[in-house]
Design a protein around this motif. Sequence first.
Motif, mmCIF file in Angstrom:
data_model
loop_
_atom_site.group_PDB
_atom_site.id
_atom_site.type_symbol
_atom_site.label_atom_id
_atom_site.label_comp_id
_atom_site.label_asym_id
_atom_site.label_seq_id
_atom_site.Cartn_x
_atom_site.Cartn_y
_atom_site.Cartn_z
ATOM 1 N N ASN A 330 29.869 17.524 -29.667
ATOM 2 C CA ASN A 330 30.555 18.498 -30.518
ATOM 3 C C ASN A 330 30.847 17.837 -31.858
ATOM 4 O O ASN A 330 31.367 16.727 -31.905
ATOM 5 C CB ASN A 330 31.853 18.950 -29.861
ATOM 6 C CG ASN A 330 31.598 19.591 -28.515
ATOM 7 O OD1 ASN A 330 31.007 20.658 -28.434
ATOM 8 N ND2 ASN A 330 31.990 18.918 -27.451
ATOM 9 N N VAL A 331 30.505 18.522 -32.944
ATOM 10 C CA VAL A 331 30.592 17.900 -34.260
ATOM 11 C C VAL A 331 31.308 18.809 -35.246
ATOM 12 O O VAL A 331 31.335 20.025 -35.100
ATOM 13 C CB VAL A 331 29.192 17.539 -34.802
ATOM 14 C CG1 VAL A 331 28.459 16.619 -33.832
ATOM 15 C CG2 VAL A 331 28.361 18.789 -35.057
ATOM 16 N N ALA A 332 31.900 18.176 -36.278
ATOM 17 C CA ALA A 332 32.575 18.941 -37.325
ATOM 18 C C ALA A 332 32.715 18.087 -38.575
ATOM 19 O O ALA A 332 32.674 16.854 -38.513
ATOM 20 C CB ALA A 332 33.951 19.417 -36.858
ATOM 21 N N ILE A 333 32.897 18.754 -39.684
ATOM 22 C CA ILE A 333 33.195 18.112 -40.955
ATOM 23 C C ILE A 333 34.191 18.995 -41.693
ATOM 24 O O ILE A 333 34.077 20.219 -41.672
ATOM 25 C CB ILE A 333 31.922 17.888 -41.806
ATOM 26 C CG1 ILE A 333 32.293 17.350 -43.202
ATOM 27 C CG2 ILE A 333 31.091 19.159 -41.907
ATOM 28 C CD1 ILE A 333 31.088 16.998 -44.063
ATOM 29 N N ARG A 351 24.066 26.723 -33.957
ATOM 30 C CA ARG A 351 25.265 27.545 -33.755
ATOM 31 C C ARG A 351 26.449 27.013 -34.565
ATOM 32 O O ARG A 351 27.580 27.028 -34.121
ATOM 33 C CB ARG A 351 25.613 27.604 -32.271
ATOM 34 C CG ARG A 351 24.587 28.364 -31.437
ATOM 35 C CD ARG A 351 24.962 28.351 -29.975
ATOM 36 N NE ARG A 351 24.873 27.003 -29.431
ATOM 37 C CZ ARG A 351 25.512 26.596 -28.349
ATOM 38 N NH1 ARG A 351 26.313 27.432 -27.714
ATOM 39 N NH2 ARG A 351 25.376 25.372 -27.904
ATOM 40 N N TRP A 352 26.189 26.521 -35.744
ATOM 41 C CA TRP A 352 27.262 26.030 -36.607
ATOM 42 C C TRP A 352 28.127 27.202 -37.077
ATOM 43 O O TRP A 352 27.630 28.299 -37.331
ATOM 44 C CB TRP A 352 26.689 25.320 -37.820
ATOM 45 C CG TRP A 352 26.268 23.906 -37.566
ATOM 46 C CD1 TRP A 352 25.126 23.488 -36.975
ATOM 47 C CD2 TRP A 352 26.993 22.718 -37.918
ATOM 48 N NE1 TRP A 352 25.082 22.112 -36.920
ATOM 49 C CE2 TRP A 352 26.225 21.607 -37.500
ATOM 50 C CE3 TRP A 352 28.222 22.478 -38.541
ATOM 51 C CZ2 TRP A 352 26.626 20.298 -37.682
ATOM 52 C CZ3 TRP A 352 28.620 21.172 -38.732
ATOM 53 C CH2 TRP A 352 27.834 20.096 -38.298
ATOM 54 N N LEU A 375 27.734 26.041 -46.054
ATOM 55 C CA LEU A 375 27.537 25.500 -44.716
ATOM 56 C C LEU A 375 26.411 24.472 -44.719
ATOM 57 O O LEU A 375 26.532 23.402 -44.112
ATOM 58 C CB LEU A 375 27.218 26.625 -43.730
ATOM 59 C CG LEU A 375 26.885 26.180 -42.298
ATOM 60 C CD1 LEU A 375 28.047 25.412 -41.682
ATOM 61 C CD2 LEU A 375 26.510 27.388 -41.433
ATOM 62 N N SER A 376 25.327 24.789 -45.394
ATOM 63 C CA SER A 376 24.193 23.869 -45.465
ATOM 64 C C SER A 376 24.597 22.549 -46.101
ATOM 65 O O SER A 376 24.200 21.467 -45.646
ATOM 66 C CB SER A 376 23.053 24.516 -46.257
ATOM 67 O OG SER A 376 21.947 23.643 -46.351
ATOM 68 N N GLU A 377 25.420 22.610 -47.137
ATOM 69 C CA GLU A 377 25.876 21.390 -47.815
ATOM 70 C C GLU A 377 26.755 20.547 -46.893
ATOM 71 O O GLU A 377 26.611 19.318 -46.840
ATOM 72 C CB GLU A 377 26.649 21.761 -49.082
ATOM 73 C CG GLU A 377 27.115 20.553 -49.874
ATOM 74 C CD GLU A 377 27.883 20.938 -51.128
ATOM 75 O OE1 GLU A 377 28.492 20.028 -51.739
ATOM 76 O OE2 GLU A 377 27.880 22.132 -51.505
ATOM 77 N N LEU A 378 27.637 21.186 -46.155
ATOM 78 C CA LEU A 378 28.504 20.448 -45.236
ATOM 79 C C LEU A 378 27.700 19.819 -44.107
ATOM 80 O O LEU A 378 27.959 18.677 -43.711
ATOM 81 C CB LEU A 378 29.589 21.371 -44.668
ATOM 82 C CG LEU A 378 30.942 21.324 -45.386
ATOM 83 C CD1 LEU A 378 30.811 21.787 -46.832
ATOM 84 C CD2 LEU A 378 31.987 22.167 -44.661
ATOM 85 N N LYS A 379 26.729 20.543 -43.592
ATOM 86 C CA LYS A 379 25.876 19.996 -42.533
ATOM 87 C C LYS A 379 25.117 18.764 -43.024
ATOM 88 O O LYS A 379 24.986 17.766 -42.308
ATOM 89 C CB LYS A 379 24.890 21.061 -42.052
ATOM 90 C CG LYS A 379 25.525 22.155 -41.216
ATOM 91 C CD LYS A 379 24.568 23.316 -40.966
ATOM 92 C CE LYS A 379 23.337 22.905 -40.191
ATOM 93 N NZ LYS A 379 22.461 24.080 -39.891
ATOM 94 N N MET A 380 24.614 18.838 -44.249
ATOM 95 C CA MET A 380 23.880 17.710 -44.812
ATOM 96 C C MET A 380 24.785 16.497 -44.966
ATOM 97 O O MET A 380 24.412 15.367 -44.622
ATOM 98 C CB MET A 380 23.284 18.087 -46.169
ATOM 99 C CG MET A 380 22.473 16.969 -46.817
ATOM 100 S SD MET A 380 21.820 17.456 -48.439
ATOM 101 C CE MET A 380 23.339 17.591 -49.390
#
Length: 414
Positions: A330-333, A351-352, A375-380
């Motif tokens: 499980n991951v988060a930023i 499923r972010w 969202l894409s920026e945070l995932k990166m």
Amino acid sequence: NSLTRDNQQISPYADPEYKPKDYYYTDAISDHAVRFINDHCKTSETKSKPFFLYVAYTAAHWPMHALPKDIAKYKGKYDEGFKKTRSQRYQRMVELGLIDPKWDLSPQARNWAQNKHQAWDAINMEVYAAMVDNMDQGIGRIVASLKKTGQLDNTLVVYMQDNGGCAEGMGRRGNKARADKPTLTPMDASALQTNMIPRQTRDGYPVLQGTGVMPGPADTYIGYGQGWANVSNTPFREYKHWVHEGGISTPLVAHWPKGIPAEMNGKLVTEPGHLIDIMATCVDISGVTYPKTFHEQGNAITPMEGLSLVPALRGQKLARDAIYWEHEGNVAIRINNLKAVAKFGGYKNDRWELYDLAADRTEMHDLSKARPEELSELKMKWHEFAKKANFLPVNGGRGNKKKKPAPKARKKKG
């Protein structure tokens, strides 16, 4: 449980130094913390030196063991069940200013009216509360010892937990009756319990689990379950194991009269911190330099990732880029108030979810489709940090395990 003193595990029945009338592990932890402070302050030479004390309670983790005198304080308190208790806590938190009333309350996990074991489950929560109560008593004794030795004003005391409430159903299945007398061979005084779930108590009673077993005594091994974990995590979603707010968000209580300005007394600081910040804070206030290598061996030490919380204790902002999590897949930023989070499977998981925690701390309104670029920026950024911090690949969660290939079909003979 057993204490470890000077790297030596000691059976509570064979401890030459600590012999209370009734041995209770939470009390043993508290009493040894008090002893450490008193020993440190015995002479003027040692008293003038700084000290570090990490008091790691196991309460209120399962198994739920508590003293009868503490359980008695909570008799009947939770008889009205999950929803009523949760609603009362929610309203109290709003009144205290701990949460914003515009945040939606997360869903109710279990229906009390459909609970076939209401009396048993109410006692589960009474025992849980008693465990917290006893821990609080112990913290009071620790604070009293700091005051008695003249160390309280110039000691930073921080209280926190490392995760939210636990929804695991440990020991909640089955139905066994308690034995009237010991049925197993008593353990030797010096023997240690080495199994996660002990087979027996030290005096020979079988350790029991299930809805027919009232929790609290040493011969039980039971957790309080999802319904009460949902109450503990009010108003947030999810539980320990996940990195939604219900799994990671806990308060930090700090006391330090000589280091925290008087005008900050009793103030609620909303600046987010993380467990990794505690080490950085201790290094900061002690004035030492965090080492790069380990003693004479010269082995490289991984640099700290945390930030000192001293500015936040003084009402200032922390100069933080982001906070990152990974726990069992499980991951988060989180960057400022924007948080991206995914269950089981980590960075490659599609499923972010995305949340604005200022407007929606309970994570009830997913913004991932409305704000895909953010969202894409945070995932990166999460992936870049995960690579730097060396916790890739993310493979701890069930959702990230590779599926076994399907067996090949056999050709029919003939």
